[in-house]
Design a protein around this motif. Structure first.
Motif, PDB file in Angstrom:
ATOM      1  N   UNK A  25      31.305   7.033 -30.825  1.00  0.00           N
ATOM      2  CA  UNK A  25      31.442   5.566 -30.785  1.00  0.00           C
ATOM      3  C   UNK A  25      31.810   5.038 -29.404  1.00  0.00           C
ATOM      4  N   UNK A  26      32.687   5.768 -28.694  1.00  0.00           N
ATOM      5  CA  UNK A  26      33.067   5.326 -27.351  1.00  0.00           C
ATOM      6  C   UNK A  26      31.891   5.477 -26.400  1.00  0.00           C
ATOM      7  N   UNK A  27      31.146   6.571 -26.535  1.00  0.00           N
ATOM      8  CA  UNK A  27      30.006   6.800 -25.638  1.00  0.00           C
ATOM      9  C   UNK A  27      28.957   5.702 -25.795  1.00  0.00           C
ATOM     10  N   UNK A  28      28.808   5.179 -26.995  1.00  0.00           N
ATOM     11  CA  UNK A  28      27.836   4.117 -27.223  1.00  0.00           C
ATOM     12  C   UNK A  28      28.200   2.819 -26.510  1.00  0.00           C
ATOM     13  N   UNK A  29      29.472   2.695 -26.086  1.00  0.00           N
ATOM     14  CA  UNK A  29      29.922   1.485 -25.398  1.00  0.00           C
ATOM     15  C   UNK A  29      29.812   1.584 -23.874  1.00  0.00           C
ATOM     16  N   UNK A  30      29.418   2.737 -23.375  1.00  0.00           N
ATOM     17  CA  UNK A  30      29.451   2.949 -21.928  1.00  0.00           C
ATOM     18  C   UNK A  30      28.499   2.042 -21.164  1.00  0.00           C
ATOM     19  N   UNK A  31      27.464   1.536 -21.835  1.00  0.00           N
ATOM     20  CA  UNK A  31      26.528   0.662 -21.114  1.00  0.00           C
ATOM     21  C   UNK A  31      27.151  -0.669 -20.742  1.00  0.00           C
ATOM     22  N   UNK A  32      28.372  -0.933 -21.242  1.00  0.00           N
ATOM     23  CA  UNK A  32      29.060  -2.173 -20.864  1.00  0.00           C
ATOM     24  C   UNK A  32      29.810  -2.022 -19.540  1.00  0.00           C
ATOM     25  N   UNK A  33      29.920  -0.794 -19.031  1.00  0.00           N
ATOM     26  CA  UNK A  33      30.602  -0.565 -17.757  1.00  0.00           C
ATOM     27  C   UNK A  33      29.628  -0.693 -16.594  1.00  0.00           C
ATOM     28  N   UNK A  34      30.159  -1.054 -15.431  1.00  0.00           N
ATOM     29  CA  UNK A  34      29.335  -1.268 -14.243  1.00  0.00           C
ATOM     30  C   UNK A  34      29.320   0.006 -13.383  1.00  0.00           C
ATOM     31  N   UNK A  35      28.489   0.975 -13.780  1.00  0.00           N
ATOM     32  CA  UNK A  35      28.385   2.235 -13.039  1.00  0.00           C
ATOM     33  C   UNK A  35      27.602   2.033 -11.742  1.00  0.00           C
ATOM     34  N   UNK A  36      27.957   2.817 -10.728  1.00  0.00           N
ATOM     35  CA  UNK A  36      27.123   2.964  -9.534  1.00  0.00           C
ATOM     36  C   UNK A  36      27.348   4.368  -8.993  1.00  0.00           C
ATOM     37  N   UNK A  37      26.762   4.666  -7.841  1.00  0.00           N
ATOM     38  CA  UNK A  37      26.816   6.034  -7.316  1.00  0.00           C
ATOM     39  C   UNK A  37      28.211   6.449  -6.867  1.00  0.00           C
TER      40      UNK A  37
END
Length: 356
Positions: A17-29
């Motif tokens: 469930x937590x992994x499914x929310x990761x697209x809400x974070x602003x990842x970069x390199x």
């Protein structure tokens, strides 16, 4: 988005469930997924599944939290950025899947821990044993949607463990597992709690000071990482040997959060949560003679006739606290002013009677 080492992140509690929310974070390199393992005044401890390190909060994140009336909690997930000079910053954090929260005397909400699967409610089988306090901790867990498990520690000090467990019949719902153990024995503790110590699961220890939380934590972790201390002989209460919340990885793949003991607990609950925690009272209230029965001595009260009086009193007290927490600041001030006015009037009546 970064590539994930499933085993590494599973070891710090990354569930589906937590992994499914990761697209809400602003990842970069330059950023990496981390979990908050400890919160200090100016820094936080983070773990990325491989390494543990200290970081500071990015000022923009501080302002975001302050604007929301929130604060970072142990168990939160977020993003960390390592600067070329070695400084580390927490730049973003993930919306929580759940959080254990309590209210202070002014009704303000405080998040204790977040993103947990199981709350181990620890209470010693000594002079500090209190079913009423267990009911409060159960309401705290129910309000967060976290599975509660009652752990009666110090079984070695109890002459009749079955009798102690029997005292909880009718005080706790049947859905709540309860077990007694000697927290000093790592093998016994791990065996008793095995159903909840699964890889990727996060557990939190909650209870009053001196209940044996840190002793149990050391047993499950496999080494003495938390300080322990003696309890007072006359009431079994202990000092705050654990002064901050901290997350630890266990050998079997689960995570454990230890917390300081609390003496006065006001769960951050609502009417539905209270009804779930006191399901017997909610069901029996439908059988009362009066639909607006307050279970305070009215004739034909089905609740008072069937439920332990102390349990009913505890329920009514939690209800009053819940109603007060629902009041706005101005309403609470007006209520306090009314109480003071009544107290003054009562004192004046007493003086008049004495003068007469």
């Amino acid at each position: 988005m970064q590539d994930f080492d499933d085993d590494a992140f599973l070891s710090i509690g990354l569930t589906r469930p937590i992994r499914q929310l990761l697209n809400t974070l602003r990842f970069d390199d330059t950023t990496r997924l981390v979990r908050v393992t400890e919160v200090n005044r100016h820094t936080v401890r983070l773990h990325d599944g491989t390494d543990d390190y200290s970081a500071r909060l990015l000022p923009a994140l501080v302002h975001e939290l302050q604007a929301a009336g929130d604060a970072l909690a142990v168990g939160d997930w977020g993003l960390a950025r390592q600067e070329p000079d070695g400084a580390c910053w927490l730049t973003d954090f993930l919306a929580r899947s759940n959080a254990l929260s309590r209210r202070d005397a002014d009704g303000r909400r405080h998040v204790l821990v977040s993103n947990v699967d199981t709350a181990l409610i620890v209470m010693g089988l000594d002079d500090d044993f209190s079913p009423r306090r267990l009911e409060r901790f159960l309401a705290l867990a129910d309000a967060s949607g976290v599975q509660p498990v009652v752990v009666l520690s110090k079984a070695d000090l109890c002459a009749d463990v079955p009798a102690a467990l029997a005292r909880l019949e009718g005080r706790l719902p049947d859905r709540v597992p309860r077990l007694a153990l000697d927290g000093r024995s790592p093998a016994a503790a791990a065996q008793a709690l095995a159903p909840w110590l699964l890889p990727g699961r996060t557990l939190v220890l909650i209870g009053s000071s001196g209940a044996g939380k840190s002793t149990l934590a050391n047993a499950l972790i496999g080494q003495a990482v938390q300080d322990t201390g003696p309890t007072r002989q006359h009431d079994g209460r202990g000092r705050h040997t654990t002064t901050s919340r901290s997350l630890h990885r266990l050998c079997g793949g689960a995570c454990l959060i230890d917390t300081p003991g609390v003496r006065a607990l006001r769960p951050d609950a609502d009417a539905a949560t209270l009804a779930a925690s006191f399901g017997d009272i909610a069901r029996l209230s439908l059988q009362c003679r009066f639909r607006d029965c307050r279970h305070a001595g009215e004739p034909g009260c089905a609740v008072r006739a069937a439920v332990d009086g102390d349990r009913v009193d505890n329920f009514l007290k939690l209800q009053r606290e819940l109603r007060r927490d629902a009041l706005g600041l101005l309403d609470r001030r007006q209520q306090l002013a009314q109480w003071k006015a009544r107290a003054r009037a009562s004192r004046e009546r007493l003086r008049s009677k004495r003068g007469a």
